[in-house]
Design a protein around this motif. Structure first.
Motif, PDB file in Angstrom:
ATOM      1  N   PRO A   7      -8.410  27.995 -10.843  1.00 12.64           N
ATOM      2  CA  PRO A   7      -7.164  28.515 -10.561  1.00 12.64           C
ATOM      3  C   PRO A   7      -7.196  28.715  -8.825  1.00 12.64           C
ATOM      4  CG  PRO A   7      -7.864  29.684 -12.427  1.00 12.64           C
ATOM      5  CD  PRO A   7      -9.092  28.872 -11.854  1.00 12.64           C
ATOM      6  N   ASN A   8      -6.012  28.615  -8.414  1.00 14.18           N
ATOM      7  CA  ASN A   8      -5.796  28.855  -7.020  1.00 14.18           C
ATOM      8  C   ASN A   8      -4.723  29.763  -6.778  1.00 14.18           C
ATOM      9  OD1 ASN A   8      -6.109  28.422  -4.221  1.00 14.18           O
ATOM     10  ND2 ASN A   8      -5.275  26.422  -3.722  1.00 14.18           N
ATOM     11  N   PRO A   9      -4.985  31.013  -6.487  1.00 15.67           N
ATOM     12  CA  PRO A   9      -6.124  31.557  -5.709  1.00 15.67           C
ATOM     13  C   PRO A   9      -7.290  31.830  -6.913  1.00 15.67           C
ATOM     14  CG  PRO A   9      -4.673  33.324  -5.765  1.00 15.67           C
ATOM     15  CD  PRO A   9      -4.011  32.108  -6.184  1.00 15.67           C
ATOM     16  N   PRO A  10      -8.521  31.516  -6.442  1.00 19.23           N
ATOM     17  CA  PRO A  10      -9.661  31.535  -7.632  1.00 19.23           C
ATOM     18  C   PRO A  10      -9.516  33.196  -8.123  1.00 19.23           C
ATOM     19  CG  PRO A  10     -10.312  30.575  -5.488  1.00 19.23           C
ATOM     20  CD  PRO A  10      -8.986  31.093  -5.475  1.00 19.23           C
ATOM     21  N   GLN A  11     -10.065  33.358  -9.211  1.00 16.19           N
ATOM     22  CA  GLN A  11     -10.084  34.492 -10.098  1.00 16.19           C
ATOM     23  C   GLN A  11     -11.636  35.130 -10.258  1.00 16.19           C
ATOM     24  OE1 GLN A  11      -7.135  36.048 -10.842  1.00 16.19           O
ATOM     25  NE2 GLN A  11      -6.352  34.108  -9.626  1.00 16.19           N
ATOM     26  N   PRO A  12     -12.127  35.463  -9.110  1.00 16.38           N
ATOM     27  CA  PRO A  12     -13.630  35.683  -9.416  1.00 16.38           C
ATOM     28  C   PRO A  12     -13.932  36.896 -10.191  1.00 16.38           C
ATOM     29  CG  PRO A  12     -12.683  36.519  -7.153  1.00 16.38           C
ATOM     30  CD  PRO A  12     -11.478  35.630  -7.908  1.00 16.38           C
ATOM     31  N   THR A  13     -14.991  36.938 -10.989  1.00 16.85           N
ATOM     32  CA  THR A  13     -15.144  37.772 -12.069  1.00 16.85           C
ATOM     33  C   THR A  13     -16.090  38.900 -11.624  1.00 16.85           C
ATOM     34  OG1 THR A  13     -17.023  36.729 -13.015  1.00 16.85           O
ATOM     35  CG2 THR A  13     -14.719  36.368 -13.907  1.00 16.85           C
ATOM     36  N   THR A  14     -16.866  38.707 -10.405  1.00 16.81           N
ATOM     37  CA  THR A  14     -17.807  39.711  -9.861  1.00 16.81           C
ATOM     38  C   THR A  14     -17.546  40.106  -8.460  1.00 16.81           C
ATOM     39  OG1 THR A  14     -19.381  38.289  -9.375  1.00 16.81           O
ATOM     40  CG2 THR A  14     -19.604  39.150 -11.779  1.00 16.81           C
ATOM     41  N   GLU A  15     -17.964  41.042  -7.918  1.00 17.00           N
ATOM     42  CA  GLU A  15     -18.261  41.350  -6.503  1.00 17.00           C
ATOM     43  C   GLU A  15     -18.709  40.153  -5.796  1.00 17.00           C
ATOM     44  OE1 GLU A  15     -19.164  45.238  -5.252  1.00 17.00           O
ATOM     45  OE2 GLU A  15     -18.038  46.190  -6.554  1.00 17.00           O
ATOM     46  N   ASP A  16     -19.949  39.540  -6.334  1.00 15.79           N
ATOM     47  CA  ASP A  16     -20.537  38.569  -5.728  1.00 15.79           C
ATOM     48  C   ASP A  16     -19.623  37.369  -5.527  1.00 15.79           C
ATOM     49  OD1 ASP A  16     -22.878  39.957  -5.195  1.00 15.79           O
ATOM     50  OD2 ASP A  16     -23.921  39.280  -6.994  1.00 15.79           O
ATOM     51  N   GLU A  17     -18.903  36.866  -6.798  1.00 19.31           N
ATOM     52  CA  GLU A  17     -18.300  35.926  -6.639  1.00 19.31           C
ATOM     53  C   GLU A  17     -16.929  36.101  -5.849  1.00 19.31           C
ATOM     54  OE1 GLU A  17     -17.042  34.752 -10.752  1.00 19.31           O
ATOM     55  OE2 GLU A  17     -18.892  34.468 -11.237  1.00 19.31           O
ATOM     56  N   ALA A  18     -16.511  37.275  -5.619  1.00 16.06           N
ATOM     57  CA  ALA A  18     -15.270  37.535  -4.584  1.00 16.06           C
ATOM     58  C   ALA A  18     -15.923  37.418  -3.067  1.00 16.06           C
ATOM     59  CB  ALA A  18     -14.783  38.882  -4.981  1.00 16.06           C
ATOM     60  N   ALA A  19     -17.378  37.644  -2.900  1.00 21.01           N
ATOM     61  CA  ALA A  19     -17.847  37.547  -1.363  1.00 21.01           C
ATOM     62  C   ALA A  19     -17.805  36.049  -1.403  1.00 21.01           C
ATOM     63  CB  ALA A  19     -18.969  38.282  -1.497  1.00 21.01           C
ATOM     64  N   HIS A  42     -16.280  25.938  -9.932  1.00 18.60           N
ATOM     65  CA  HIS A  42     -16.746  26.133 -11.116  1.00 18.60           C
ATOM     66  C   HIS A  42     -18.299  26.874 -11.117  1.00 18.60           C
ATOM     67  CE1 HIS A  42     -13.778  24.352 -13.608  1.00 18.60           C
ATOM     68  NE2 HIS A  42     -13.415  23.532 -12.520  1.00 18.60           N
ATOM     69  N   SER A  43     -19.115  26.864 -10.030  1.00 21.89           N
ATOM     70  CA  SER A  43     -20.228  27.262  -9.932  1.00 21.89           C
ATOM     71  C   SER A  43     -20.300  27.924  -8.737  1.00 21.89           C
ATOM     72  CB  SER A  43     -21.342  26.001 -10.070  1.00 21.89           C
ATOM     73  OG  SER A  43     -22.524  26.755  -9.863  1.00 21.89           O
ATOM     74  N   PRO A  44     -19.972  29.092  -8.657  1.00 22.04           N
ATOM     75  CA  PRO A  44     -19.889  29.969  -7.500  1.00 22.04           C
ATOM     76  C   PRO A  44     -21.136  29.907  -6.611  1.00 22.04           C
ATOM     77  CG  PRO A  44     -18.841  30.998  -9.129  1.00 22.04           C
ATOM     78  CD  PRO A  44     -19.423  29.907  -9.723  1.00 22.04           C
ATOM     79  N   ALA A  45     -22.337  29.841  -7.275  1.00 22.63           N
ATOM     80  CA  ALA A  45     -23.593  29.873  -6.431  1.00 22.63           C
ATOM     81  C   ALA A  45     -23.787  28.501  -5.800  1.00 22.63           C
ATOM     82  CB  ALA A  45     -24.883  29.989  -7.202  1.00 22.63           C
ATOM     83  N   VAL A  46     -23.474  27.262  -6.378  1.00 21.87           N
ATOM     84  CA  VAL A  46     -23.355  26.134  -5.681  1.00 21.87           C
ATOM     85  C   VAL A  46     -22.521  26.028  -4.661  1.00 21.87           C
ATOM     86  CG1 VAL A  46     -22.817  23.561  -6.100  1.00 21.87           C
ATOM     87  CG2 VAL A  46     -24.516  24.982  -7.815  1.00 21.87           C
ATOM     88  N   ALA A  47     -21.154  26.272  -4.984  1.00 26.47           N
ATOM     89  CA  ALA A  47     -20.114  26.646  -4.022  1.00 26.47           C
ATOM     90  C   ALA A  47     -20.448  27.407  -2.728  1.00 26.47           C
ATOM     91  CB  ALA A  47     -18.718  27.174  -4.346  1.00 26.47           C
ATOM     92  N   ASP A  48     -21.278  28.436  -2.846  1.00 26.94           N
ATOM     93  CA  ASP A  48     -21.767  29.091  -1.827  1.00 26.94           C
ATOM     94  C   ASP A  48     -22.704  28.587  -0.873  1.00 26.94           C
ATOM     95  OD1 ASP A  48     -21.689  31.704  -0.150  1.00 26.94           O
ATOM     96  OD2 ASP A  48     -23.190  32.404  -1.455  1.00 26.94           O
ATOM     97  N   GLY A  49     -23.691  27.847  -1.628  1.00 28.36           N
ATOM     98  CA  GLY A  49     -24.736  27.186  -0.886  1.00 28.36           C
ATOM     99  C   GLY A  49     -24.179  25.797  -0.041  1.00 28.36           C
ATOM    100  N   TRP A  50     -23.203  25.297  -0.697  1.00 32.81           N
ATOM    101  CA  TRP A  50     -22.433  24.100  -0.253  1.00 32.81           C
ATOM    102  C   TRP A  50     -21.676  24.375   0.907  1.00 32.81           C
ATOM    103  CZ3 TRP A  50     -21.985  19.255  -3.038  1.00 32.81           C
ATOM    104  CH2 TRP A  50     -21.052  18.517  -2.639  1.00 32.81           C
TER     105      TRP A  50
END
Length: 196
Positions: A7-19, A42-50
């Motif tokens: 969804p846009n805006p994304p709906q993070p489920t944790t503080e880490d995902e929101a960051a 869909h993979s917040p950790a991959v998106a963050d590293g990317w």
């Protein structure tokens, strides 16, 4: 897109995902999140590293000029049929001063026809042509010939060679992700965005 975007805006489920969403949004600002971001999230950790890696390539690899960087990125897009990538970077190449003639050379299906004795590099400089040839060989063959490498090395510092190589490698990663998932729904189109 072969899977739905988040969804846009994304709906993070944790503080880490929101960051993570905040970091990606900050890098994109003032533009909104892009379809690529909405696929990667869909993979917040991959998106963050990317976001961190591509951010370094795009904004902190300062030895390579904007013209050369965008020529390399656009050549990767042209070789891989990553027209979403082309649509985003072709205007950046033009803004950096690459002419219509130059972009025509960058977008050729075959960069150098083997049967021709004379190479048509349009109005690209020797350095831009060397970067273009290098990006083409890295993308199509992975292994780069000694001749192509030496032509690049003759015109570039070691730092520039590393940054150009990293840029081509990174955007091959980007284009493969875009094409495999049809991010931006550009598969089957060409550089002009029309279906073929």
């Amino acid at each position: 897109m072969r899977i739905p975007y988040v969804p846009n805006p994304p709906q993070p489920t944790t503080e880490d995902e929101a960051a993570i969403v905040a970091r990606i949004s900050a890098r994109r600002a003032p533009r909104p999140l892009q379809p690529l971001d909405l696929a990667l999230l869909h993979s917040p950790a991959v998106a963050d590293g990317w976001n961190s890696f591509l951010g370094a390539i795009r904004t902190r690899a300062a030895a390579v000029g904007a013209r050369e960087r965008e020529i390399a990125i656009c050549r990767v897009a042209a070789c891989n049929g990553a027209w979403y990538e082309w649509a985003h970077h072709e205007p950046l190449a033009r803004a950096a001063g690459v002419s219509e003639v130059g972009m025509g050379v960058v977008g050729r299906e075959v960069l150098v026809a083997e049967r021709e004795g004379e190479i048509d590099k349009g109005d690209l400089s020797d350095k831009e042509w060397a970067v273009l040839r290098y990006a083409d060989e890295m993308t199509r063959n992975v292994k780069v010939s000694d001749q192509t490498f030496e032509a690049l090395r003759e015109l570039c510092s070691e730092r520039e060679v590393v940054e150009i190589t990293a840029t081509v490698a990174a955007y091959n990663c980007v284009s493969r992700f875009l094409v495999a998932l049809d991010v931006g729904e550009k598969n089957g189109t060409g550089p002009d965005g029309t279906k073929h």
